[in-house]
Motif scaffolding. Structure first.
Motif, PDB file in Angstrom:
ATOM      1  N   ARG A 196       2.157  14.424  -8.691  1.00 15.82           N
ATOM      2  CA  ARG A 196       3.075  15.576  -8.663  1.00 15.82           C
ATOM      3  C   ARG A 196       3.471  15.979 -10.077  1.00 15.82           C
ATOM      4  NH1 ARG A 196       5.098  13.005  -3.985  1.00 15.82           N
ATOM      5  NH2 ARG A 196       6.624  11.864  -5.216  1.00 15.82           N
ATOM      6  N   ALA A 197       3.695  15.002 -10.949  1.00 16.28           N
ATOM      7  CA  ALA A 197       4.033  15.310 -12.345  1.00 16.28           C
ATOM      8  C   ALA A 197       2.854  15.995 -13.041  1.00 16.28           C
ATOM      9  CB  ALA A 197       4.418  14.031 -13.084  1.00 16.28           C
ATOM     10  N   GLU A 198       1.638  15.520 -12.772  1.00 13.24           N
ATOM     11  CA  GLU A 198       0.452  16.154 -13.366  1.00 13.24           C
ATOM     12  C   GLU A 198       0.313  17.594 -12.884  1.00 13.24           C
ATOM     13  OE1 GLU A 198      -3.318  14.124 -13.063  1.00 13.24           O
ATOM     14  OE2 GLU A 198      -2.323  12.188 -13.273  1.00 13.24           O
ATOM     15  N   VAL A 199       0.519  17.809 -11.588  1.00 19.25           N
ATOM     16  CA  VAL A 199       0.406  19.157 -11.028  1.00 19.25           C
ATOM     17  C   VAL A 199       1.425  20.086 -11.667  1.00 19.25           C
ATOM     18  CG1 VAL A 199       0.762  20.515  -8.915  1.00 19.25           C
ATOM     19  CG2 VAL A 199      -0.668  18.483  -8.863  1.00 19.25           C
ATOM     20  N   THR A 200       2.650  19.598 -11.841  1.00 15.15           N
ATOM     21  CA  THR A 200       3.690  20.410 -12.465  1.00 15.15           C
ATOM     22  C   THR A 200       3.296  20.791 -13.893  1.00 15.15           C
ATOM     23  OG1 THR A 200       5.362  19.316 -11.118  1.00 15.15           O
ATOM     24  CG2 THR A 200       6.138  20.477 -13.068  1.00 15.15           C
ATOM     25  N   ALA A 201       2.773  19.822 -14.643  1.00 18.68           N
ATOM     26  CA  ALA A 201       2.350  20.111 -16.023  1.00 18.68           C
ATOM     27  C   ALA A 201       1.190  21.109 -16.043  1.00 18.68           C
ATOM     28  CB  ALA A 201       1.949  18.811 -16.718  1.00 18.68           C
ATOM     29  N   LEU A 202       0.244  20.950 -15.135  1.00 15.88           N
ATOM     30  CA  LEU A 202      -0.891  21.872 -15.088  1.00 15.88           C
ATOM     31  C   LEU A 202      -0.464  23.275 -14.652  1.00 15.88           C
ATOM     32  CD1 LEU A 202      -3.633  19.542 -13.596  1.00 15.88           C
ATOM     33  CD2 LEU A 202      -3.525  20.454 -15.920  1.00 15.88           C
ATOM     34  N   GLN A 203       0.501  23.370 -13.746  1.00 12.04           N
ATOM     35  CA  GLN A 203       1.009  24.682 -13.347  1.00 12.04           C
ATOM     36  C   GLN A 203       1.678  25.382 -14.525  1.00 12.04           C
ATOM     37  OE1 GLN A 203       3.443  23.569 -10.007  1.00 12.04           O
ATOM     38  NE2 GLN A 203       1.860  24.117  -8.522  1.00 12.04           N
ATOM     39  N   GLN A 204       2.433  24.627 -15.321  1.00  9.61           N
ATOM     40  CA  GLN A 204       3.076  25.198 -16.505  1.00  9.61           C
ATOM     41  C   GLN A 204       2.028  25.674 -17.500  1.00  9.61           C
ATOM     42  OE1 GLN A 204       6.158  26.004 -17.150  1.00  9.61           O
ATOM     43  NE2 GLN A 204       5.671  26.691 -19.211  1.00  9.61           N
ATOM     44  N   GLU A 205       1.003  24.858 -17.723  1.00  9.46           N
ATOM     45  CA  GLU A 205      -0.067  25.250 -18.641  1.00  9.46           C
ATOM     46  C   GLU A 205      -0.786  26.497 -18.119  1.00  9.46           C
ATOM     47  OE1 GLU A 205      -4.140  23.442 -20.650  1.00  9.46           O
ATOM     48  OE2 GLU A 205      -2.931  22.175 -19.341  1.00  9.46           O
ATOM     49  N   ASN A 206      -0.994  26.567 -16.817  1.00 14.11           N
ATOM     50  CA  ASN A 206      -1.642  27.725 -16.211  1.00 14.11           C
ATOM     51  C   ASN A 206      -0.820  28.987 -16.444  1.00 14.11           C
ATOM     52  OD1 ASN A 206      -2.654  29.698 -14.429  1.00 14.11           O
ATOM     53  ND2 ASN A 206      -3.449  28.136 -13.059  1.00 14.11           N
ATOM     54  N   ARG A 207       0.504  28.883 -16.265  1.00 13.30           N
ATOM     55  CA  ARG A 207       1.372  30.050 -16.515  1.00 13.30           C
ATOM     56  C   ARG A 207       1.275  30.491 -17.969  1.00 13.30           C
ATOM     57  NH1 ARG A 207       4.710  27.364 -12.785  1.00 13.30           N
ATOM     58  NH2 ARG A 207       5.753  26.197 -14.420  1.00 13.30           N
ATOM     59  N   GLU A 208       1.277  29.535 -18.896  1.00 16.19           N
ATOM     60  CA  GLU A 208       1.188  29.874 -20.317  1.00 16.19           C
ATOM     61  C   GLU A 208      -0.150  30.538 -20.650  1.00 16.19           C
ATOM     62  OE1 GLU A 208       1.856  26.147 -22.251  1.00 16.19           O
ATOM     63  OE2 GLU A 208       3.979  26.087 -21.695  1.00 16.19           O
ATOM     64  N   LEU A 209      -1.220  30.013 -20.080  1.00 16.22           N
ATOM     65  CA  LEU A 209      -2.541  30.599 -20.349  1.00 16.22           C
ATOM     66  C   LEU A 209      -2.669  31.992 -19.744  1.00 16.22           C
ATOM     67  CD1 LEU A 209      -4.835  27.481 -19.854  1.00 16.22           C
ATOM     68  CD2 LEU A 209      -4.325  28.654 -21.999  1.00 16.22           C
ATOM     69  N   ARG A 210      -2.116  32.190 -18.561  1.00 14.97           N
ATOM     70  CA  ARG A 210      -2.155  33.521 -17.952  1.00 14.97           C
ATOM     71  C   ARG A 210      -1.345  34.529 -18.780  1.00 14.97           C
ATOM     72  NH1 ARG A 210      -4.124  33.939 -12.636  1.00 14.97           N
ATOM     73  NH2 ARG A 210      -4.618  31.904 -11.753  1.00 14.97           N
ATOM     74  N   ALA A 211      -0.203  34.077 -19.303  1.00 15.83           N
ATOM     75  CA  ALA A 211       0.601  34.956 -20.150  1.00 15.83           C
ATOM     76  C   ALA A 211      -0.154  35.290 -21.432  1.00 15.83           C
ATOM     77  CB  ALA A 211       1.941  34.290 -20.466  1.00 15.83           C
ATOM     78  N   ARG A 212      -0.830  34.306 -22.006  1.00 15.47           N
ATOM     79  CA  ARG A 212      -1.620  34.553 -23.228  1.00 15.47           C
ATOM     80  C   ARG A 212      -2.774  35.508 -22.931  1.00 15.47           C
ATOM     81  NH1 ARG A 212      -2.857  33.376 -28.301  1.00 15.47           N
ATOM     82  NH2 ARG A 212      -4.927  32.645 -28.900  1.00 15.47           N
ATOM     83  N   GLY A 222       0.821  -1.210   0.000  1.00 18.94           N
ATOM     84  CA  GLY A 222       0.000   0.000   0.000  1.00 18.94           C
ATOM     85  C   GLY A 222       0.852   1.254   0.000  1.00 18.94           C
ATOM     86  N   TYR A 223       1.913   1.246   0.802  1.00 16.28           N
ATOM     87  CA  TYR A 223       2.819   2.394   0.843  1.00 16.28           C
ATOM     88  C   TYR A 223       3.467   2.600  -0.516  1.00 16.28           C
ATOM     89  CZ  TYR A 223       6.841   5.262   1.979  1.00 16.28           C
ATOM     90  OH  TYR A 223       7.783   6.256   1.982  1.00 16.28           O
ATOM     91  N   TRP A 224       3.914   1.536  -1.147  1.00 19.18           N
ATOM     92  CA  TRP A 224       4.574   1.632  -2.455  1.00 19.18           C
ATOM     93  C   TRP A 224       3.618   2.176  -3.517  1.00 19.18           C
ATOM     94  CZ3 TRP A 224       9.238   1.742  -4.390  1.00 19.18           C
ATOM     95  CH2 TRP A 224       9.402   1.571  -5.761  1.00 19.18           C
ATOM     96  N   SER A 225       2.382   1.656  -3.553  1.00 10.51           N
ATOM     97  CA  SER A 225       1.437   2.129  -4.572  1.00 10.51           C
ATOM     98  C   SER A 225       1.051   3.587  -4.305  1.00 10.51           C
ATOM     99  CB  SER A 225       0.204   1.235  -4.618  1.00 10.51           C
ATOM    100  OG  SER A 225      -0.521   1.327  -3.406  1.00 10.51           O
ATOM    101  N   SER A 226       0.922   3.966  -3.033  1.00 15.22           N
ATOM    102  CA  SER A 226       0.623   5.367  -2.716  1.00 15.22           C
ATOM    103  C   SER A 226       1.762   6.274  -3.150  1.00 15.22           C
ATOM    104  CB  SER A 226       0.378   5.533  -1.220  1.00 15.22           C
ATOM    105  OG  SER A 226      -0.755   4.821  -0.826  1.00 15.22           O
ATOM    106  N   TRP A 227       2.978   5.824  -2.949  1.00 16.77           N
ATOM    107  CA  TRP A 227       4.145   6.616  -3.333  1.00 16.77           C
ATOM    108  C   TRP A 227       4.190   6.795  -4.846  1.00 16.77           C
ATOM    109  CZ3 TRP A 227       8.885   5.269  -5.824  1.00 16.77           C
ATOM    110  CH2 TRP A 227       9.849   6.270  -5.761  1.00 16.77           C
ATOM    111  N   GLN A 228       3.907   5.728  -5.583  1.00 19.87           N
ATOM    112  CA  GLN A 228       3.899   5.819  -7.049  1.00 19.87           C
ATOM    113  C   GLN A 228       2.783   6.747  -7.535  1.00 19.87           C
ATOM    114  OE1 GLN A 228       6.000   4.715  -9.252  1.00 19.87           O
ATOM    115  NE2 GLN A 228       7.285   3.535  -7.879  1.00 19.87           N
ATOM    116  N   GLU A 229       1.608   6.641  -6.924  1.00 22.50           N
ATOM    117  CA  GLU A 229       0.493   7.501  -7.317  1.00 22.50           C
ATOM    118  C   GLU A 229       0.801   8.965  -7.006  1.00 22.50           C
ATOM    119  OE1 GLU A 229      -4.269   8.057  -6.407  1.00 22.50           O
ATOM    120  OE2 GLU A 229      -3.247   6.268  -5.695  1.00 22.50           O
ATOM    121  N   ALA A 230       1.420   9.213  -5.850  1.00 24.08           N
ATOM    122  CA  ALA A 230       1.783  10.590  -5.493  1.00 24.08           C
ATOM    123  C   ALA A 230       2.802  11.143  -6.482  1.00 24.08           C
ATOM    124  CB  ALA A 230       2.331  10.638  -4.072  1.00 24.08           C
TER     125      ALA A 230
END
Length: 100
Positions: free
Chosen positions: A48-64, A36-44
């Motif tokens: 985190r990668a999704e959040v980073t990508a969405l933050q980048q997209e948010n910055r690009e959209l705000r700049a646009r 359970g710990y291992w699967s939670s760590w992988q999911e987290a």
């Protein structure tokens, strides 16, 4: 003289085997929580990668959005979409070479 009857059971080995069995049982109890710990760590990690990508997209959209908020940018975007100002005449040229 009394003789001690020979015991066929080796209690030292029985004790070792019992300790090994208890140890294996305790280790078996830890398997599912570790999974359970291992699967939670992988999911987290994935989240985190999704959040980073969405933050980048948010910055690009705000700049646009900031770039499109000026009058000149709005006019350029409208012209790119083929819109004309009232009183202007739209022309469509065909057969011109592609851009540079």
């Amino acid at each position: 003289m009394t003789t001690v009857p020979f015991s066929r059971i080796r209690w030292d080995r029985v004790g070792r085997l019992a300790l090994i069995a208890v140890l294996l049982f305790i280790l078996a109890l830890y398997v599912r929580p570790l999974q359970g710990y291992w699967s939670s760590w992988q999911e987290a990690k994935t989240k985190r990668a999704e959040v980073t990508a969405l933050q980048q997209e948010n910055r690009e959209l705000r700049a646009r959005r900031a770039a499109l908020s000026s009058e000149k940018a709005l006019e350029q975007e409208a012209r790119r979409l083929g819109m004309v100002k009232p009183g202007e005449r739209a022309y469509s040229l065909k057969g011109l070479p592609e851009g540079p």
